[in-house]
Design a protein around this motif. Sequence first.
Motif, PDB file in Angstrom:
ATOM      1  N   PRO A 375     -37.193 -40.237 -16.814  1.00  0.00           N
ATOM      2  CA  PRO A 375     -35.897 -39.871 -17.395  1.00  0.00           C
ATOM      3  C   PRO A 375     -34.992 -39.048 -16.488  1.00  0.00           C
ATOM      4  N   ASN A 376     -35.471 -38.656 -15.299  1.00  0.00           N
ATOM      5  CA  ASN A 376     -34.646 -37.849 -14.397  1.00  0.00           C
ATOM      6  C   ASN A 376     -34.299 -38.581 -13.113  1.00  0.00           C
ATOM      7  N   ASN A 377     -34.312 -39.911 -13.156  1.00  0.00           N
ATOM      8  CA  ASN A 377     -33.981 -40.698 -11.979  1.00  0.00           C
ATOM      9  C   ASN A 377     -32.550 -41.209 -12.084  1.00  0.00           C
ATOM     10  N   ALA A 378     -31.659 -40.667 -11.269  1.00  0.00           N
ATOM     11  CA  ALA A 378     -30.233 -40.996 -11.347  1.00  0.00           C
ATOM     12  C   ALA A 378     -29.969 -42.471 -11.071  1.00  0.00           C
ATOM     13  N   MET A 379     -30.733 -43.046 -10.136  1.00  0.00           N
ATOM     14  CA  MET A 379     -30.485 -44.435  -9.744  1.00  0.00           C
ATOM     15  C   MET A 379     -30.678 -45.388 -10.925  1.00  0.00           C
ATOM     16  N   LEU A 380     -31.678 -45.125 -11.749  1.00  0.00           N
ATOM     17  CA  LEU A 380     -31.938 -45.997 -12.889  1.00  0.00           C
ATOM     18  C   LEU A 380     -30.771 -45.977 -13.871  1.00  0.00           C
ATOM     19  N   TYR A 381     -30.223 -44.786 -14.128  1.00  0.00           N
ATOM     20  CA  TYR A 381     -29.072 -44.688 -15.022  1.00  0.00           C
ATOM     21  C   TYR A 381     -27.862 -45.404 -14.427  1.00  0.00           C
ATOM     22  N   GLY A 382     -27.642 -45.202 -13.134  1.00  0.00           N
ATOM     23  CA  GLY A 382     -26.515 -45.852 -12.473  1.00  0.00           C
ATOM     24  C   GLY A 382     -26.618 -47.363 -12.521  1.00  0.00           C
ATOM     25  N   ASN A 383     -27.823 -47.872 -12.282  1.00  0.00           N
ATOM     26  CA  ASN A 383     -28.027 -49.324 -12.320  1.00  0.00           C
ATOM     27  C   ASN A 383     -27.853 -49.889 -13.729  1.00  0.00           C
ATOM     28  N   ARG A 384     -28.381 -49.160 -14.712  1.00  0.00           N
ATOM     29  CA  ARG A 384     -28.233 -49.655 -16.083  1.00  0.00           C
ATOM     30  C   ARG A 384     -26.767 -49.659 -16.497  1.00  0.00           C
ATOM     31  N   ALA A 385     -26.015 -48.655 -16.043  1.00  0.00           N
ATOM     32  CA  ALA A 385     -24.578 -48.620 -16.335  1.00  0.00           C
ATOM     33  C   ALA A 385     -23.891 -49.872 -15.799  1.00  0.00           C
ATOM     34  N   ALA A 386     -24.264 -50.289 -14.575  1.00  0.00           N
ATOM     35  CA  ALA A 386     -23.662 -51.491 -13.993  1.00  0.00           C
ATOM     36  C   ALA A 386     -23.962 -52.719 -14.842  1.00  0.00           C
ATOM     37  N   ALA A 387     -25.190 -52.806 -15.360  1.00  0.00           N
ATOM     38  CA  ALA A 387     -25.570 -53.951 -16.195  1.00  0.00           C
ATOM     39  C   ALA A 387     -24.807 -53.939 -17.523  1.00  0.00           C
ATOM     40  N   TYR A 388     -24.649 -52.755 -18.111  1.00  0.00           N
ATOM     41  CA  TYR A 388     -23.860 -52.652 -19.342  1.00  0.00           C
ATOM     42  C   TYR A 388     -22.431 -53.134 -19.102  1.00  0.00           C
TER      43      TYR A 388
END
Length: 657
Positions: A375-388
């Motif tokens: 839950p503290n990995n910025a890259m995962l959030y950034g990538n999921r945002a791109a998919a959304y």
Amino acid sequence: LQERGALGFERHYHVTDPFIRRLGLEAELQGHSGCVNCLEWNEKGDLLASGSDDQHTIVWDPLHHKKLLSMHTGHTANIFSVKFLPHSGDRILITGAADSKVHVHDLTVKETVHMFGDHTNRVKRIATAPMWPNTFWSAAEDGLIRQYDLRENSKRSEVLIDLTEYCGQLVEAKCLTVNPQDNNYLAVGASGPFVRLYDIRMIHNHRKSMKQSPSAGVHTFCDRQKPLPDGAAQYYVAGHLPVKLPDYNNRLRVLVATYVTFSPDGTELLVNMGGEQVYLFDLTYKQRPYTFLLPKKCHTSGEVQNGKTSTNGVSNGIHLHSNGFRLAEGRAHVSPQVELPPYLERIKQQANEAFACQLWTQAIQLYSKAVQRAPNNAMLYGNRAAAYMKRKWDGDHYDALRDCLKAISLNPCHLKAHFRLARCLFELKYVAEALECLDDFKGKFPEQAHSSACDALDRDINAALFSKSDNAEDKKGGGPIRLRATGRKDSISEDEMVLRERSYDYKFRYCGHCNTTTDIKEANFFGSNAQYIVSGSDDGSFFIWEKETTNLVRVLQGDESIVNCLQPHPSYCFLATSGIDPVVRLWNPRPESETLNGRVVVDMEGASQANQRRMNADPLEVMLLNMGYRITGLTSAGAGGSDDEDSSEGQVQCRPS
């Protein structure tokens, strides 16, 4: 073994992932002659009550598939709600119906013992509470929440909450539920995107003090405007919906909470939002709606006051809230990113591959799986945002904005997240904020200032601002966008505006189903630890999601037309559903030796995409679709109602890390 811990063990493990994967149809209970609109288990789970358009209620032995009792309720229209009264030995059953009546029945003698006719419009839901053994509540389309006490001889009810005093005469109450752990809290769903949580005890204490005060007999204008004490109500709303309302209204798309329920531990509130998605609100760790709070040095057209940022105080008519973190000023120190363990790196790579193949939902689900474990990995959030942002379903840009803000809070120099944030703000119609965010991005990352993606977004923003200034005269004096109406019948009070501005945002969003055709569609927690979320749908299926990842794990065909009701058994992996068909269906894990279940919807993503198109279709097209006509226009790409992004966007936005 009959050990002391056996019941606890059973309840803890009664719904597990292998059971969900094997869930299938066990039986169909036949006995009604109309749509089955409501289901209710008793506390033990050995009885199931159903109510129908045929104005009958049936009590079943669901474990043996037997009808125990059938009675005409005395109602003259469709039954919408049925409840066992707590501590009555399953003897007393309460029904609410479209004839505006609430009836109380004694099942032992098959008689209706009380009839309440105080509502003036359809009664949609009844709620009960163990702590209040002789008390229950009703929600009706006259905008009233009424409280009943069966100990009273007068056979009358009192108004607990009058929504018309806050929202005008047109507001309709659709659903309500009492917190199972603290029966003093009552949640109410009504027309519009806001869900309301009330403190019953505080309301009663306020009314007692009003009666005891020396001026109790004098009713002033202020008394009528303040029917509830301060602190007795708290509102919840998906943060993007108030701004979307005008667009939805223009497209005749109605937002209404069709079902509300608490988690077993009482800490979460689940809402099936008609016209939109299913939302889960965390009642313990509350969060304000996410929007962008710029560093002070960047504020040229707005001010920061009390944690709110705005352009001239209001942007798009809605005050913007912040969750307390802001983008770092200047070139901040890059937080070191902890490497993902090999198994999560593999999941991330699978998500990236799905993204490259434009399988947006699959990519989102894989990123979500990884986010749950890291839950503290910025890259995962950034990538999921791109998919959304690529998928563009309803609410996707807002979830992307939330992910961008989370990524930036973990890594203030996350270049892609910062740029995507500006694009999200633009797509969400926060045009002035998008411009400030983009300018801030250019200052932090000058090497990207003239990229094709930046130039494209700059053009879009300036075009929107130019269009906005052209229309400025039309919007003068409009007030906040949150349904500040002009007519007296649907006027919003100042108290209501304050409560709406203090709303809290959702924690999770569940997508895939469609809820536009009926206003009694349920969504429920499944499992003693609320591990899963279940919801009915207009396509005749019901959907099951993992609560924590929000990933869709199972879709089953539950009705020939629409699944409205889903009531999980209190202690078994056992689910009762109903809808337009005149039957009750029972679902449980099927034996591994059983042949393939024909009711499993294998193409879950295809079903979800079709439902998104359905939600965004013209109401006439949906009506024709329900009648069996095929509308070719429904298959257009980019479902979700958002504008297409510029096709020339650069790597800064579209490619995952």
